[in-house]
Write a protein that holds these residues in place. Sequence first.
Motif, PDB file in Angstrom:
ATOM      1  N   MET A   1       0.846  -1.185   0.000  1.00  0.00           N
ATOM      2  CA  MET A   1       0.000   0.000   0.000  1.00  0.00           C
ATOM      3  C   MET A   1       0.878   1.231   0.000  1.00  0.00           C
ATOM      4  O   MET A   1       1.990   1.207   0.487  1.00  0.00           O
ATOM      5  N   LEU A   2       0.325   2.283  -0.470  1.00  0.00           N
ATOM      6  CA  LEU A   2       1.032   3.555  -0.424  1.00  0.00           C
ATOM      7  C   LEU A   2       0.854   4.177   0.956  1.00  0.00           C
ATOM      8  O   LEU A   2      -0.262   4.502   1.357  1.00  0.00           O
ATOM      9  N   ASP A   3       1.956   4.317   1.657  1.00  0.00           N
ATOM     10  CA  ASP A   3       1.881   4.871   3.005  1.00  0.00           C
ATOM     11  C   ASP A   3       1.394   6.317   3.000  1.00  0.00           C
ATOM     12  O   ASP A   3       0.656   6.734   3.897  1.00  0.00           O
ATOM     13  N   ALA A   4       1.799   7.085   1.994  1.00  0.00           N
ATOM     14  CA  ALA A   4       1.387   8.489   1.929  1.00  0.00           C
ATOM     15  C   ALA A   4      -0.127   8.608   1.769  1.00  0.00           C
ATOM     16  O   ALA A   4      -0.762   9.474   2.392  1.00  0.00           O
ATOM     17  N   LEU A   5      -0.716   7.737   0.965  1.00  0.00           N
ATOM     18  CA  LEU A   5      -2.166   7.779   0.772  1.00  0.00           C
ATOM     19  C   LEU A   5      -2.896   7.353   2.048  1.00  0.00           C
ATOM     20  O   LEU A   5      -3.917   7.938   2.409  1.00  0.00           O
ATOM     21  N   THR A   6      -2.362   6.360   2.738  1.00  0.00           N
ATOM     22  CA  THR A   6      -2.959   5.927   3.999  1.00  0.00           C
ATOM     23  C   THR A   6      -2.931   7.049   5.026  1.00  0.00           C
ATOM     24  O   THR A   6      -3.920   7.302   5.717  1.00  0.00           O
ATOM     25  N   VAL A   7      -1.810   7.749   5.108  1.00  0.00           N
ATOM     26  CA  VAL A   7      -1.706   8.879   6.041  1.00  0.00           C
ATOM     27  C   VAL A   7      -2.652  10.000   5.628  1.00  0.00           C
ATOM     28  O   VAL A   7      -3.320  10.611   6.473  1.00  0.00           O
ATOM     29  N   ALA A   8      -2.745  10.271   4.323  1.00  0.00           N
ATOM     30  CA  ALA A   8      -3.638  11.336   3.849  1.00  0.00           C
ATOM     31  C   ALA A   8      -5.094  11.040   4.179  1.00  0.00           C
ATOM     32  O   ALA A   8      -5.834  11.927   4.635  1.00  0.00           O
ATOM     33  N   VAL A   9      -5.513   9.799   3.965  1.00  0.00           N
ATOM     34  CA  VAL A   9      -6.898   9.422   4.283  1.00  0.00           C
ATOM     35  C   VAL A   9      -7.139   9.528   5.786  1.00  0.00           C
ATOM     36  O   VAL A   9      -8.158  10.051   6.230  1.00  0.00           O
ATOM     37  N   SER A  10      -6.184   9.061   6.576  1.00  0.00           N
ATOM     38  CA  SER A  10      -6.332   9.109   8.036  1.00  0.00           C
ATOM     39  C   SER A  10      -6.415  10.537   8.546  1.00  0.00           C
ATOM     40  O   SER A  10      -7.283  10.862   9.368  1.00  0.00           O
ATOM     41  N   VAL A  11      -5.526  11.394   8.065  1.00  0.00           N
ATOM     42  CA  VAL A  11      -5.524  12.792   8.516  1.00  0.00           C
ATOM     43  C   VAL A  11      -6.798  13.499   8.073  1.00  0.00           C
ATOM     44  O   VAL A  11      -7.424  14.228   8.859  1.00  0.00           O
ATOM     45  N   ALA A  12      -7.215  13.278   6.836  1.00  0.00           N
ATOM     46  CA  ALA A  12      -8.454  13.902   6.349  1.00  0.00           C
ATOM     47  C   ALA A  12      -9.660  13.424   7.155  1.00  0.00           C
ATOM     48  O   ALA A  12     -10.551  14.211   7.485  1.00  0.00           O
ATOM     49  N   LEU A 109      -9.808   2.138  10.708  1.00  0.00           N
ATOM     50  CA  LEU A 109      -9.712   1.156   9.618  1.00  0.00           C
ATOM     51  C   LEU A 109      -8.438   1.367   8.805  1.00  0.00           C
ATOM     52  O   LEU A 109      -7.842   0.392   8.317  1.00  0.00           O
ATOM     53  N   GLU A 110      -8.015   2.604   8.656  1.00  0.00           N
ATOM     54  CA  GLU A 110      -6.772   2.879   7.931  1.00  0.00           C
ATOM     55  C   GLU A 110      -5.567   2.282   8.661  1.00  0.00           C
ATOM     56  O   GLU A 110      -4.666   1.726   8.026  1.00  0.00           O
ATOM     57  N   VAL A 111      -5.552   2.405   9.966  1.00  0.00           N
ATOM     58  CA  VAL A 111      -4.463   1.796  10.748  1.00  0.00           C
ATOM     59  C   VAL A 111      -4.474   0.287  10.564  1.00  0.00           C
ATOM     60  O   VAL A 111      -3.437  -0.350  10.362  1.00  0.00           O
ATOM     61  N   ARG A 112      -5.646  -0.291  10.600  1.00  0.00           N
ATOM     62  CA  ARG A 112      -5.754  -1.744  10.427  1.00  0.00           C
ATOM     63  C   ARG A 112      -5.351  -2.171   9.011  1.00  0.00           C
ATOM     64  O   ARG A 112      -4.703  -3.213   8.831  1.00  0.00           O
ATOM     65  N   LEU A 113      -5.727  -1.389   7.994  1.00  0.00           N
ATOM     66  CA  LEU A 113      -5.323  -1.691   6.635  1.00  0.00           C
ATOM     67  C   LEU A 113      -3.799  -1.690   6.496  1.00  0.00           C
ATOM     68  O   LEU A 113      -3.220  -2.550   5.833  1.00  0.00           O
ATOM     69  N   HIS A 114      -3.175  -0.730   7.140  1.00  0.00           N
ATOM     70  CA  HIS A 114      -1.722  -0.667   7.115  1.00  0.00           C
ATOM     71  C   HIS A 114      -1.116  -1.924   7.760  1.00  0.00           C
ATOM     72  O   HIS A 114      -0.132  -2.484   7.252  1.00  0.00           O
ATOM     73  N   ASP A 115      -1.704  -2.355   8.858  1.00  0.00           N
ATOM     74  CA  ASP A 115      -1.225  -3.576   9.524  1.00  0.00           C
ATOM     75  C   ASP A 115      -1.449  -4.821   8.669  1.00  0.00           C
ATOM     76  O   ASP A 115      -0.590  -5.703   8.619  1.00  0.00           O
ATOM     77  N   ILE A 116      -2.601  -4.913   8.036  1.00  0.00           N
ATOM     78  CA  ILE A 116      -2.922  -6.079   7.205  1.00  0.00           C
ATOM     79  C   ILE A 116      -1.964  -6.163   6.023  1.00  0.00           C
ATOM     80  O   ILE A 116      -1.537  -7.261   5.641  1.00  0.00           O
ATOM     81  N   TRP A 117      -1.599  -5.029   5.444  1.00  0.00           N
ATOM     82  CA  TRP A 117      -0.725  -5.058   4.292  1.00  0.00           C
ATOM     83  C   TRP A 117       0.685  -5.491   4.673  1.00  0.00           C
ATOM     84  O   TRP A 117       1.432  -5.980   3.839  1.00  0.00           O
ATOM     85  N   GLY A 118       1.037  -5.311   5.936  1.00  0.00           N
ATOM     86  CA  GLY A 118       2.347  -5.752   6.370  1.00  0.00           C
ATOM     87  C   GLY A 118       3.197  -4.628   6.924  1.00  0.00           C
ATOM     88  O   GLY A 118       4.413  -4.724   6.984  1.00  0.00           O
ATOM     89  N   GLY A 119       2.541  -3.540   7.290  1.00  0.00           N
ATOM     90  CA  GLY A 119       3.274  -2.377   7.802  1.00  0.00           C
ATOM     91  C   GLY A 119       3.597  -2.492   9.183  1.00  0.00           C
ATOM     92  O   GLY A 119       4.208  -2.708  10.031  1.00  0.00           O
TER      93      GLY A 119
END
Length: 119
Positions: A1-12, A109-119
Amino acid sequence: MLDALTVAVSVAALVLAAWCGYAAYRDQPTKDWHFIGMAVVSVLALAQVVVGVVQLARGEEPHDGAVIFVSYLVGALAAVPAAGFLSLAERTRWGSVTVASGAVVLAVLEVRLHDIWGG
């Protein structure tokens, strides 16, 4: 996953939650500006779904499995729009609370998605 996009969605999502939480604190229902904010967050979540599906199609595998990953992607995409529709039914401060809650759920959910992807 793109970490920058995950952070952007979370912050927004957290900004939307704070904004709607402040509206609820001021005893205001969701207004048109809130729905514009929900649309921006939803477009970011949709972009994340597209990126996730493209990465799966390229053969990349999430750490915890593709089915769980796709399920979380769909849930993340649906969290804010579902809260927005519920806030239309409740045109009091509780509509703003509903949207704020949905935005917090999206951030989690964004935090969990990051974990599921392997972050």
